[in-house]
Design an enzyme around this catalytic site. Sequence first.
Site, short mmCIF file in Angstrom:
data_model
loop_
_atom_site.label_atom_id
_atom_site.label_comp_id
_atom_site.label_asym_id
_atom_site.label_seq_id
_atom_site.Cartn_x
_atom_site.Cartn_y
_atom_site.Cartn_z
CD GLU A 1 21.26 49.34 56.82
OE1 GLU A 1 22.38 49.61 56.66
OE2 GLU A 1 20.86 48.75 57.89
CG HIS B 1 23.74 52.21 58.83
ND1 HIS B 1 24.28 50.87 58.57
CD2 HIS B 1 24.65 52.51 60.20
CE1 HIS B 1 24.77 50.71 60.26
NE2 HIS B 1 24.76 51.72 60.85
CG ASP C 1 18.39 54.80 64.70
OD1 ASP C 1 19.00 55.45 65.85
OD2 ASP C 1 19.07 54.90 63.41
CG ASN D 1 26.12 49.54 55.55
OD1 ASN D 1 25.47 50.01 56.81
ND2 ASN D 1 25.09 48.91 55.79
C1 F6R Z 1 22.70 54.96 65.69
C2 F6R Z 1 22.07 54.85 64.97
C3 F6R Z 1 23.75 53.93 63.25
C4 F6R Z 1 24.78 53.52 64.27
C5 F6R Z 1 25.92 52.88 63.35
C6 F6R Z 1 27.54 53.00 64.17
O1 F6R Z 1 21.68 56.02 66.34
O2 F6R Z 1 21.62 55.51 63.86
O3 F6R Z 1 23.99 54.73 62.56
O4 F6R Z 1 25.80 55.39 64.32
O5 F6R Z 1 25.72 51.61 63.66
O6 F6R Z 1 27.09 52.13 64.90
P1 F6R Z 1 28.41 51.53 65.98
O7 F6R Z 1 28.91 53.16 67.18
O8 F6R Z 1 27.57 51.29 67.64
O9 F6R Z 1 29.06 51.59 65.38
#
Ligand code: F6R
Length: 243
Positions: free
Chosen positions: A143, A138, A67, A136
């Site tokens: 989301e 995702h 992303d 959450n």
């Molecule tokens: C990042 C992504 C997000 C993260 C998620 C967890 O490219 O796609 O889904 O993997 O938000 O983020 P952290 O590792 O910072 O807790």
Amino acid sequence: MEFIITDTYEDMSRVAADVIAEQITTKPASVLGLATGSTPEGLYAQLVADHKAGRLDFSQVISYNLDEYRGLSHDDVQSYHYFMNKHLFSGVNIDIQNTHVPDGSNPDSEDACNQYEQMIAQAGGIDLQLLGLGHNGHIGFNEPADIFPKTTNCVALTQSTIEANSRLFDSIDDVPREAYTMGIGTIMAARKILVVANGQGKAEIVKRAFFGEVSPQVPASILQFHPNVVVVVDKQAASLCMA
Ligand code: F6R
């Protein structure tokens, strides 16, 4: 699903890095799907160390990141492109031409998303997709929703994600409100999936995602249906799964 619990974040990073290293060693021209965020920073450091020690060759690896924020160019310090250069690409011998991140600078979201989806298909699909886990549920920026989005798409970030990600920006107002993300279908098409999560703050969502009901309200729960998933979590993140 293989569910591996490690003692520490460092152990989680080592075990996860070994899964990626095995993939690259077995197939040097692997197509990797990569993630940003705090969780994979340790495993990227391990991969860089493995490369510098002469144990891992990225010269034929192709990568596609999950992303990117919409509206940020590749050289913006807050962009995921910048993150990847900093934490992995600059430390290994990957050909930068073989690295791909959705084009956040393309304001035409349909064009940006379609192009990305086509590029992944042309590369023959993803061999190993690395995922972090949002609080959450995702994955990528998919989301909680009423449906599982199929292909790369443009999403409005939820307030909880904006708040979680604001720690990396000067102010919450600077956090972009939209992002381009691989869809759940894009992720599920990967031949193998590696999920990492650490810390007490992820305990509840780890339990719901991997041991709860499969629902688009917890996007990561769909991974229970994937035939080849490895989940690596530290004992804090696994604490609610061990009862
Ligand atoms: C990042 C992504 C997000 C993260 C998620 C967890 O490219 O796609 O889904 O993997 O938000 O983020 P952290 O590792 O910072 O807790």
